[in-house]
Design an enzyme around this catalytic site. Structure first.
Site, PDB file in Angstrom:
ATOM      1  N   ARG A  33     -33.183 -72.238   1.592  1.00  0.00           N
ATOM      2  CA  ARG A  33     -32.342 -72.932   0.609  1.00  0.00           C
ATOM      3  C   ARG A  33     -33.173 -73.368  -0.596  1.00  0.00           C
ATOM      4  O   ARG A  33     -32.625 -73.898  -1.555  1.00  0.00           O
ATOM      5  CB  ARG A  33     -31.678 -74.152   1.246  1.00  0.00           C
ATOM      6  CG  ARG A  33     -30.919 -73.845   2.529  1.00  0.00           C
ATOM      7  CD  ARG A  33     -29.781 -72.888   2.334  1.00  0.00           C
ATOM      8  NE  ARG A  33     -29.186 -72.514   3.627  1.00  0.00           N
ATOM      9  CZ  ARG A  33     -28.297 -71.543   3.785  1.00  0.00           C
ATOM     10  NH1 ARG A  33     -27.906 -70.829   2.755  1.00  0.00           N
ATOM     11  NH2 ARG A  33     -27.810 -71.259   4.977  1.00  0.00           N
ATOM     12  N   HIS A  34     -34.485 -73.160  -0.532  1.00  0.00           N
ATOM     13  CA  HIS A  34     -35.388 -73.508  -1.629  1.00  0.00           C
ATOM     14  C   HIS A  34     -35.943 -72.213  -2.209  1.00  0.00           C
ATOM     15  O   HIS A  34     -36.819 -71.585  -1.624  1.00  0.00           O
ATOM     16  CB  HIS A  34     -36.531 -74.395  -1.130  1.00  0.00           C
ATOM     17  CG  HIS A  34     -36.077 -75.699  -0.555  1.00  0.00           C
ATOM     18  ND1 HIS A  34     -36.925 -76.552   0.116  1.00  0.00           N
ATOM     19  CD2 HIS A  34     -34.869 -76.307  -0.538  1.00  0.00           C
ATOM     20  CE1 HIS A  34     -36.266 -77.626   0.504  1.00  0.00           C
ATOM     21  NE2 HIS A  34     -35.006 -77.493   0.127  1.00  0.00           N
ATOM     22  N   LEU A  35     -35.419 -71.804  -3.350  1.00  0.00           N
ATOM     23  CA  LEU A  35     -35.808 -70.543  -3.982  1.00  0.00           C
ATOM     24  C   LEU A  35     -36.484 -70.846  -5.319  1.00  0.00           C
ATOM     25  O   LEU A  35     -35.897 -71.525  -6.168  1.00  0.00           O
ATOM     26  CB  LEU A  35     -34.572 -69.665  -4.207  1.00  0.00           C
ATOM     27  CG  LEU A  35     -33.731 -69.351  -2.955  1.00  0.00           C
ATOM     28  CD1 LEU A  35     -32.438 -68.651  -3.350  1.00  0.00           C
ATOM     29  CD2 LEU A  35     -34.529 -68.499  -1.974  1.00  0.00           C
TER      30      LEU A  35
END
Length: 515
Positions: free
Chosen positions: A432-434
């Site tokens: 969810r962290h891009l």
């Protein structure tokens, strides 16, 4: 195909998530006409992420096409903020210049801006969202204005975790959260259901980008949901004139013209759109003269540790998903390479044992050129090339993650937990962290955008999502994504910053002696 030539906008914002709604709102408030194209639909309160993502198009990972890679923070109006745990750290000053702590084969990690360039925007975003945090306790908290809301109290699990941390000589503090600790701006206080993560808040206490940004603005952009951007269309050299997009419900294609374009689709989808957009002056993809579009993909190192307490905590009133955090290992002499990350409480979600104590470990990963987003030679029903997310964990990152996992295990054991279990997050297949893929910098040979977010190769296109981050940082990124989006949008509008609450100093704690 419908040519929406009559529907000309000053700006077209591609992506209606954390950064896109901040940028669109700022542009609309300045009097510009703004269209937001969001591929997903509006998210109904109470929606579960695992149900929502069943129809999302996934990417592939090299060597194992049967197992998908996740190219989304989330797909829907509000983006990942609809389902996040609302953990709202600011990046530490170290995160903007961490290169000396990274591997020699990593891409340059220094940002072209520093914390002070974002400080006023952090303050403003915190006020809009209603961030609940303490002014002291976090040894790495950078200077800031006063917090809009007081911190949430530790819940029953949090009290046990905090006590264990103190016994080990650590400094626990309340997790900063974009969740109301008391009623704020027409939204209620948190009811304590603890289902914040992977769940759209049913009450509105969690401040997602729709409730906290879009709904609070007196001027609204035009928003089209179910609108998938296919390609950017160029005109004369270094100018974009339009975007081609498809209505995913009717399958009707459109071309919409605009004076400027703001890309906010996330670090994977923004890179995809640029690589899929070809013009005579950009044959390798718009913005890609450096060959760096898609490279430096960063997904954050992460894992979970859980254990069973000797007895179930006296639950009493529930709390948010996380109430206590530790940054004692952010930079630590025993950490391989010194640079560490954070450990914070992450209450059990579906599939976990209900009474378990659970911690989340998070750290920034090496920005590597080999880790990248690429287009496959196959396409979907709209002719859009499928995605390939090529990511390998750096050996030094594996050691760093192992060290932090061991420290989290120490906390759980000291809290009386038994049967400690390591739970991989699968971050290497998308998280969810891009971040990364379109790094910002001063030199067009070694970066994709300017410090102001404008593509070096294009006069009227800016990126406001985490694509531009040269280094992923060691804490949850959403507050920094939104603060940076506000900074870039404000550079386009020239609007002055909103007045701040009385300034407060950084946490009154000594810096670690080994710094």
């Amino acid at each position: 195909m419908t040519d929406d030539v009559g529907n000309y906008y000053d700006y077209c914002v591609i992506g209606g998530g954390a950064s896109g709604l901040v940028a669109a709102t700022e542009l609309a408030r300045s009097g510009r006409t703004v269209l937001v194209l969001e591929e997903g639909q509006a998210v109904v309160p109470g929606t579960d992420l695992r149900v929502a993502e069943r129809n999302w198009q996934m990417a592939c990972a090299p060597g194992d096409p049967a197992r998908p890679a996740n190219p989304w923070t989330a797909r829907g109006l509000g983006g990942g903020t609809m389902f996040f745990a609302a953990i709202a750290f600011r990046y530490r000053e170290l995160d903007f210049d961490a290169g000396s702590y990274l591997a020699g084969d990593a891409l340059p990690a220094r940002w072209p801006i520093g914390y002070q360039d974002l400080r006023a925007c952090y303050d403003e975003i915190e006020r809009r969202l209603g961030v609940a945090r303490s002014q002291a306790g976090d040894p790495w908290q950078p200077p800031s204005a006063a917090a809009p809301l007081p911190p949430h109290e530790f819940d029953a699990r949090g009290r046990g975790i905090a006590a264990a941390g103190r016994e080990l000589g650590l400094r626990p503090f309340p997790t900063p959260l974009a969740i109301n600790s008391r009623p704020y701006r027409g939204r209620p206080a948190c009811g304590g259901c603890s289902t914040c993560t992977e769940h759209a808040c049913p009450t509105g206490a969690k401040s997602d980008a729709v409730r906290g940004i879009l709904d609070q603005s007196e001027v609204r952009a035009t928003i089209r949901t179910g609108a998938r951007a296919l390609r950017l269309i160029g005109g004369r050299p270094n100018q974009l004139t339009a975007v081609e997009w498809v209505d995913t419900v009717s399958a009707r294609r459109h071309v919409t013209r605009a004076g400027g374009f703001v890309l906010a689709a996330n670090a994977v989808q923004t890179a995809r759109l640029l690589l899929a957009s070809h013009t005579p002056w950009a044959p390798e993809g718009v913005g890609n003269s450096s060959g760096l579009v898609g490279t430096g993909l960063s997904l954050k190192l992460s894992c979970y540790l859980s254990g069973d307490p000797d007895r179930d905590p006296d639950s009493g009133r529930g709390g948010p998903h996380s109430t206590v955090a530790f940054t004692d290992y952010y930079l630590h002499p025993d950490m391989p390479g010194l640079l560490g990350g954070i450990i914070y409480q992450a209450n059990p979600v579906r599939g976990d044992r209900a009474g378990a104590l659970r911690l989340h470990v998070l750290a920034g990963d090496q920005p590597m050129r080999r880790n990248r987003v690429r287009l496959r030679n196959t396409s979907d029903e709209f002719g859009v090339p499928h995605l390939l997310m090529d990511y390998r964990i750096h050996p030094s990152d594996a050691e760093r993650l192992r060290f932090l996992a061991d420290r989290a295990s120490d906390i759980l054991r000291t809290a009386g937990a038994r049967r400690i279990r390591f739970q991989p997050s699968g971050f290497h297949r998308g998280s969810r962290h891009l971040h990364g893929t379109c790094r910002a910098g001063d030199d067009p040979r070694h970066s994709v955008t300017t410090p102001e977010g404008r593509l070096h190769d294009v006069d009227n296109a800016h990126i406001v999502d985490a694509s531009v981050f040269p280094f992923a940082g060691g804490v949850n990124p959403v507050l920094t994504i939104q603060a940076n989006a506000l900074r870039i949008a404000r550079g386009l509008t020239g609007r002055a910053a909103e007045p701040a609450i009385a300034a407060a100093p950084a946490a009154d704690l000594p810096a670690p002696s080994y710094l």
